[in-house]
Design an enzyme around this catalytic site. Structure first.
Site, PDB file in Angstrom:
ATOM      1  N   ASP A   1       1.374   3.734   2.874  1.00 48.53           N
ATOM      2  CA  ASP A   1       2.029   3.230   4.080  1.00 48.53           C
ATOM      3  C   ASP A   1       3.542   3.101   3.929  1.00 48.53           C
ATOM      4  O   ASP A   1       4.280   3.397   4.872  1.00 48.53           O
ATOM      5  CB  ASP A   1       1.481   1.846   4.461  1.00 48.53           C
ATOM      6  CG  ASP A   1       0.045   1.868   4.943  1.00 48.53           C
ATOM      7  OD1 ASP A   1      -0.532   2.957   5.111  1.00 48.53           O
ATOM      8  OD2 ASP A   1      -0.504   0.768   5.147  1.00 48.53           O
ATOM      9  N   THR A   2       4.009   2.616   2.774  1.00 49.42           N
ATOM     10  CA  THR A   2       5.429   2.223   2.705  1.00 49.42           C
ATOM     11  C   THR A   2       6.191   2.642   1.445  1.00 49.42           C
ATOM     12  O   THR A   2       7.380   2.331   1.342  1.00 49.42           O
ATOM     13  CB  THR A   2       5.565   0.686   2.842  1.00 49.42           C
ATOM     14  OG1 THR A   2       4.973   0.058   1.704  1.00 49.42           O
ATOM     15  CG2 THR A   2       4.940   0.174   4.123  1.00 49.42           C
ATOM     16  N   ARG A   3       5.545   3.310   0.490  1.00 51.67           N
ATOM     17  CA  ARG A   3       6.220   3.621  -0.780  1.00 51.67           C
ATOM     18  C   ARG A   3       7.508   4.412  -0.587  1.00 51.67           C
ATOM     19  O   ARG A   3       8.538   4.105  -1.192  1.00 51.67           O
ATOM     20  CB  ARG A   3       5.300   4.389  -1.724  1.00 51.67           C
ATOM     21  CG  ARG A   3       5.955   4.682  -3.071  1.00 51.67           C
ATOM     22  CD  ARG A   3       5.085   5.532  -3.997  1.00 51.67           C
ATOM     23  NE  ARG A   3       3.837   4.899  -4.327  1.00 51.67           N
ATOM     24  CZ  ARG A   3       3.666   3.972  -5.274  1.00 51.67           C
ATOM     25  NH1 ARG A   3       4.699   3.559  -5.972  1.00 51.67           N
ATOM     26  NH2 ARG A   3       2.486   3.445  -5.503  1.00 51.67           N
TER      27      ARG A   3
ATOM     28  N   GLU B   1      -5.258  -7.274  -5.972  1.00 49.47           N
ATOM     29  CA  GLU B   1      -3.917  -7.694  -6.376  1.00 49.47           C
ATOM     30  C   GLU B   1      -3.538  -8.984  -5.637  1.00 49.47           C
ATOM     31  O   GLU B   1      -2.991  -9.911  -6.238  1.00 49.47           O
ATOM     32  CB  GLU B   1      -2.965  -6.556  -6.001  1.00 49.47           C
ATOM     33  CG  GLU B   1      -1.644  -6.555  -6.654  1.00 49.47           C
ATOM     34  CD  GLU B   1      -0.888  -5.286  -6.305  1.00 49.47           C
ATOM     35  OE1 GLU B   1      -1.023  -4.294  -7.044  1.00 49.47           O
ATOM     36  OE2 GLU B   1      -0.167  -5.273  -5.285  1.00 49.47           O
TER      37      GLU B   1
ATOM     38  N   GLY C   1      -7.902   3.258 -10.315  1.00 49.09           N
ATOM     39  CA  GLY C   1      -9.197   2.591 -10.368  1.00 49.09           C
ATOM     40  C   GLY C   1      -9.434   1.683  -9.179  1.00 49.09           C
ATOM     41  O   GLY C   1      -8.634   1.613  -8.254  1.00 49.09           O
TER      42      GLY C   1
ATOM     43  N   ARG D   1       0.871  -1.172   0.000  1.00 48.62           N
ATOM     44  CA  ARG D   1       0.000   0.000   0.000  1.00 48.62           C
ATOM     45  C   ARG D   1       0.906   1.220   0.000  1.00 48.62           C
ATOM     46  O   ARG D   1       1.642   1.463   0.948  1.00 48.62           O
ATOM     47  CB  ARG D   1      -0.912   0.028   1.219  1.00 48.62           C
ATOM     48  CG  ARG D   1      -1.882   1.197   1.157  1.00 48.62           C
ATOM     49  CD  ARG D   1      -3.008   1.041   2.148  1.00 48.62           C
ATOM     50  NE  ARG D   1      -4.009   2.063   1.939  1.00 48.62           N
ATOM     51  CZ  ARG D   1      -3.993   3.248   2.539  1.00 48.62           C
ATOM     52  NH1 ARG D   1      -3.029   3.549   3.381  1.00 48.62           N
ATOM     53  NH2 ARG D   1      -4.957   4.123   2.297  1.00 48.62           N
ATOM     54  N   GLY D   2       0.837   1.949  -1.087  1.00 45.75           N
ATOM     55  CA  GLY D   2       1.752   3.062  -1.299  1.00 45.75           C
ATOM     56  C   GLY D   2       1.771   4.086  -0.187  1.00 45.75           C
ATOM     57  O   GLY D   2       2.844   4.545   0.214  1.00 45.75           O
TER      58      GLY D   2
END
Length: 171
Positions: free
Chosen positions: A28-30, A92, A58, A25-26
């Site tokens: 949170d951790t990107r 995903e 989307g 999840r971007g």
């Protein structure tokens, strides 16, 4: 350059576009853990797929993202506090689990500042996310059940726990 493996039979071989597919999840951790993991993998010559923030606009995964999952030798799933609050991440994950079952893909999970039981049993932030999904998607109980099942299955695989500075392997 993608890794290519082959069996002893010359007529049977696998070709991967990517060595590793990163699921995370971007928000949170990107820019922290996953960004650093991506850089470290690439520095070691490991061809790694990381999504562009634009791909997550989307609610469903795009055909190109599904193809990237299918064409990756390994998936690394970074479970963070709010991973389950993203429908996109859950969709995903369903695709990744499908690749385990149908294509024998390897999946490694990292539990980034969350306990595996929180993921598997959908408690705390994961439980809160599912309470919202069940109220919003009451007309799609099968979809919510698939998400729950994928999380439970993924949480029960051997993974790595990350608590601040320490990484602990689970078995």
């Amino acid at each position: 350059m993608a890794w290519q493996g082959s069996s002893s039979s010359s007529s049977f071989s696998y070709k991967w576009t990517y060595d590793v597919f990163l699921s995370f999840r971007g928000k949170d951790t990107r820019t922290g853990f996953t960004g650093n993991l991506y850089k470290a993998l690439c520095q070691r010559g490991i061809h790694t797929f990381i999504d562009d923030a634009q791909l997550r606009r989307g609610k469903e995964i795009t055909p190109s993202l599904a193809k990237a999952i299918e064409e990756s030798r390994i998936a690394i799933v970074v479970f963070s506090e709010y991973y389950a609050s993203s429908r996109f991440c859950l969709e995903e994950l369903i695709k990744i689990i499908d690749c385990i079952k149908t294509k024998g893909r390897l999946v490694l999970q990292v539990f980034y500042k969350v306990d595996p039981s929180q993921v598997g049993r959908q408690t705390r932030s994961y439980g809160e996310a599912f309470a919202r999904y069940e109220s919003v998607h009451y007309h799609e109980p099968g979809k919510v059940l698939k998400w729950r099942s994928a999380l439970s299955m993924a949480a029960n695989l051997t993974g790595y726990h990350y608590y601040g500075e320490q990484i602990i392997s689970s078995s």
